[in-house]
Design a protein around this motif. Structure first.
Motif, PDB file in Angstrom:
ATOM      1  N   LYS A 132      27.344  80.908  74.420  1.00  0.00           N
ATOM      2  CA  LYS A 132      26.644  80.710  73.164  1.00  0.00           C
ATOM      3  C   LYS A 132      25.928  79.381  73.189  1.00  0.00           C
ATOM      4  CE  LYS A 132      27.483  80.660  68.256  1.00  0.00           C
ATOM      5  NZ  LYS A 132      28.476  80.651  67.210  1.00  0.00           N
ATOM      6  N   MET A 133      24.637  79.386  72.867  1.00  0.00           N
ATOM      7  CA  MET A 133      23.834  78.165  72.825  1.00  0.00           C
ATOM      8  C   MET A 133      24.161  77.418  71.542  1.00  0.00           C
ATOM      9  SD  MET A 133      21.842  78.044  75.495  1.00  0.00           S
ATOM     10  CE  MET A 133      20.581  76.924  75.017  1.00  0.00           C
ATOM     11  N   PRO A 134      24.235  76.072  71.634  1.00  0.00           N
ATOM     12  CA  PRO A 134      24.514  75.307  70.410  1.00  0.00           C
ATOM     13  C   PRO A 134      23.331  75.402  69.454  1.00  0.00           C
ATOM     14  CG  PRO A 134      24.087  73.834  72.274  1.00  0.00           C
ATOM     15  CD  PRO A 134      24.098  75.232  72.792  1.00  0.00           C
ATOM     16  N   ASP A 135      23.662  75.282  68.202  1.00  0.00           N
ATOM     17  CA  ASP A 135      22.632  75.372  67.178  1.00  0.00           C
ATOM     18  C   ASP A 135      22.050  73.970  66.982  1.00  0.00           C
ATOM     19  OD1 ASP A 135      20.975  76.014  65.155  1.00  0.00           O
ATOM     20  OD2 ASP A 135      22.570  76.471  63.698  1.00  0.00           O
ATOM     21  N   LEU A 136      20.851  73.757  67.555  1.00  0.00           N
ATOM     22  CA  LEU A 136      20.228  72.429  67.514  1.00  0.00           C
ATOM     23  C   LEU A 136      19.640  72.111  66.143  1.00  0.00           C
ATOM     24  CD1 LEU A 136      18.416  72.394  70.989  1.00  0.00           C
ATOM     25  CD2 LEU A 136      20.611  71.386  70.373  1.00  0.00           C
ATOM     26  N   SER A 137      19.501  73.078  65.320  1.00  0.00           N
ATOM     27  CA  SER A 137      18.933  72.827  63.991  1.00  0.00           C
ATOM     28  C   SER A 137      19.867  71.972  63.142  1.00  0.00           C
ATOM     29  CB  SER A 137      18.631  74.151  63.281  1.00  0.00           C
ATOM     30  OG  SER A 137      19.819  74.876  63.088  1.00  0.00           O
ATOM     31  N   ASN A 160      32.220  62.041  60.272  1.00  0.00           N
ATOM     32  CA  ASN A 160      32.328  63.441  59.912  1.00  0.00           C
ATOM     33  C   ASN A 160      31.500  64.346  60.809  1.00  0.00           C
ATOM     34  OD1 ASN A 160      34.144  63.085  57.803  1.00  0.00           O
ATOM     35  ND2 ASN A 160      32.500  62.520  56.395  1.00  0.00           N
ATOM     36  N   TRP A 161      30.922  63.788  61.836  1.00  0.00           N
ATOM     37  CA  TRP A 161      30.129  64.581  62.776  1.00  0.00           C
ATOM     38  C   TRP A 161      31.057  65.474  63.591  1.00  0.00           C
ATOM     39  CZ3 TRP A 161      25.773  61.508  65.664  1.00  0.00           C
ATOM     40  CH2 TRP A 161      24.819  61.050  64.738  1.00  0.00           C
ATOM     41  N   PRO A 162      30.516  66.520  64.194  1.00  0.00           N
ATOM     42  CA  PRO A 162      31.340  67.333  65.095  1.00  0.00           C
ATOM     43  C   PRO A 162      31.750  66.500  66.317  1.00  0.00           C
ATOM     44  CG  PRO A 162      29.167  68.360  64.692  1.00  0.00           C
ATOM     45  CD  PRO A 162      29.176  67.070  64.003  1.00  0.00           C
ATOM     46  N   VAL A 163      32.795  66.916  66.976  1.00  0.00           N
ATOM     47  CA  VAL A 163      33.358  66.176  68.110  1.00  0.00           C
ATOM     48  C   VAL A 163      32.309  65.959  69.200  1.00  0.00           C
ATOM     49  CG1 VAL A 163      35.097  66.263  69.929  1.00  0.00           C
ATOM     50  CG2 VAL A 163      35.671  67.033  67.636  1.00  0.00           C
ATOM     51  N   ALA A 164      31.499  66.944  69.493  1.00  0.00           N
ATOM     52  CA  ALA A 164      30.477  66.830  70.547  1.00  0.00           C
ATOM     53  C   ALA A 164      29.465  65.755  70.186  1.00  0.00           C
ATOM     54  CB  ALA A 164      29.786  68.167  70.761  1.00  0.00           C
ATOM     55  N   GLY A 165      29.060  65.687  68.948  1.00  0.00           N
ATOM     56  CA  GLY A 165      28.092  64.677  68.508  1.00  0.00           C
ATOM     57  C   GLY A 165      28.666  63.281  68.617  1.00  0.00           C
ATOM     58  N   ARG A 166      29.939  63.146  68.158  1.00  0.00           N
ATOM     59  CA  ARG A 166      30.578  61.825  68.258  1.00  0.00           C
ATOM     60  C   ARG A 166      30.752  61.408  69.707  1.00  0.00           C
ATOM     61  NH1 ARG A 166      35.637  62.545  64.404  1.00  0.00           N
ATOM     62  NH2 ARG A 166      35.378  64.639  65.183  1.00  0.00           N
ATOM     63  N   ILE A 211      29.289  58.048  71.449  1.00  0.00           N
ATOM     64  CA  ILE A 211      30.177  57.109  72.141  1.00  0.00           C
ATOM     65  C   ILE A 211      29.679  56.860  73.565  1.00  0.00           C
ATOM     66  CG2 ILE A 211      32.503  56.850  73.107  1.00  0.00           C
ATOM     67  CD1 ILE A 211      33.547  58.208  70.532  1.00  0.00           C
ATOM     68  N   VAL A 212      29.270  57.941  74.264  1.00  0.00           N
ATOM     69  CA  VAL A 212      28.756  57.787  75.638  1.00  0.00           C
ATOM     70  C   VAL A 212      27.494  56.932  75.641  1.00  0.00           C
ATOM     71  CG1 VAL A 212      27.701  59.057  77.563  1.00  0.00           C
ATOM     72  CG2 VAL A 212      29.835  59.881  76.541  1.00  0.00           C
TER      73      VAL A 212
END
Length: 199
Positions: free
Chosen positions: A2-7, A19-25, A29-30
């Motif tokens: 499943k492709m992430p929803d970039l919108s 409160n961002w999703p884990v991937a965004g945080r 951080i990186v």
């Protein structure tokens, strides 16, 4: 897959990163970690790396200097022995230079050597002393008449004198008065050590 929803990226609030999703945080951080590493390199390590290269170049030069000095130190005794031999050799050569009182005798020796070899002197003219660094030159203009063999005997006799005499500017021509003989013009030079006068 499943492709992430970039919108949803447009909906992220930079004031509320917690409160961002884990991937965004994780991405933030990186990126922050990378920015910190780059800033640390740029403001701190870059100058140290330049200093390190400079220190390596200095180290290479110091190694060469050390090796050169170590080689000299290892051969110090040999150098001292060579210096002593050179001093003795220099002393022996100095003894071959006449002092002021011996110059007149040396002039007589030069003329006697020519006469003993059958030469006829037409000119025997000592010039004034010409001071050099640690010695003085005494040139003598010569014009002698004789044969090749007599000239050879004369030059050989000068070389055998106990004092140093050198011959310069030699010109040999047929003698104008006697076609069976030759005329030689030359400058004989003897030398005198000057140290005695400078003390």
């Amino acid at each position: 897959m499943k492709m992430p929803d970039l919108s949803k990226l447009n909906e992220l609030d930079f004031k509320d990163i917690g409160n961002w999703p884990v991937a965004g945080r994780a991405i933030v951080i990186v990126l922050m970690f990378g920015a910190l590493l780059f800033a640390g390199y740029w403001f701190h390590n870059k100058d140290q790396l330049v200093e390190l290269d400079s220190a390596k170049a200095r180290e290479s030069g110091l190694k060469q200097t050390f090796e050169s000095k170590q080689s000299k130190a290892a051969n110090l005794q040999l150098y001292k022995e060579q210096l002593e031999v050179m001093k003795q050799s220099f002393g022996a050569m100095l003894r071959q230079l006449p002092d002021k009182t011996e110059v007149a005798d040396l002039l007589v020796d030069v003329s006697q050597t020519g006469l003993a070899n059958g030469l006829e002197f037409e000119l025997f003219k000592p010039s004034g002393e010409q001071p050099r660094e640690f010695y003085a030159e005494l040139p003598i203009e010569l014009r002698v008449v004789g044969t090749y063999h007599e000239f050879g005997g004369f030059v050989s006799g000068l070389a055998a004198l106990p004092r140093i005499v050198t011959i310069h500017d030699i010109t040999i021509t047929p003698d104008e008065k006697d076609s069976t003989r030759l005329a030689m013009q030359a400058t004989a030079k003897t030398y005198r050590y000057l140290e005695e006068e400078t003390k």
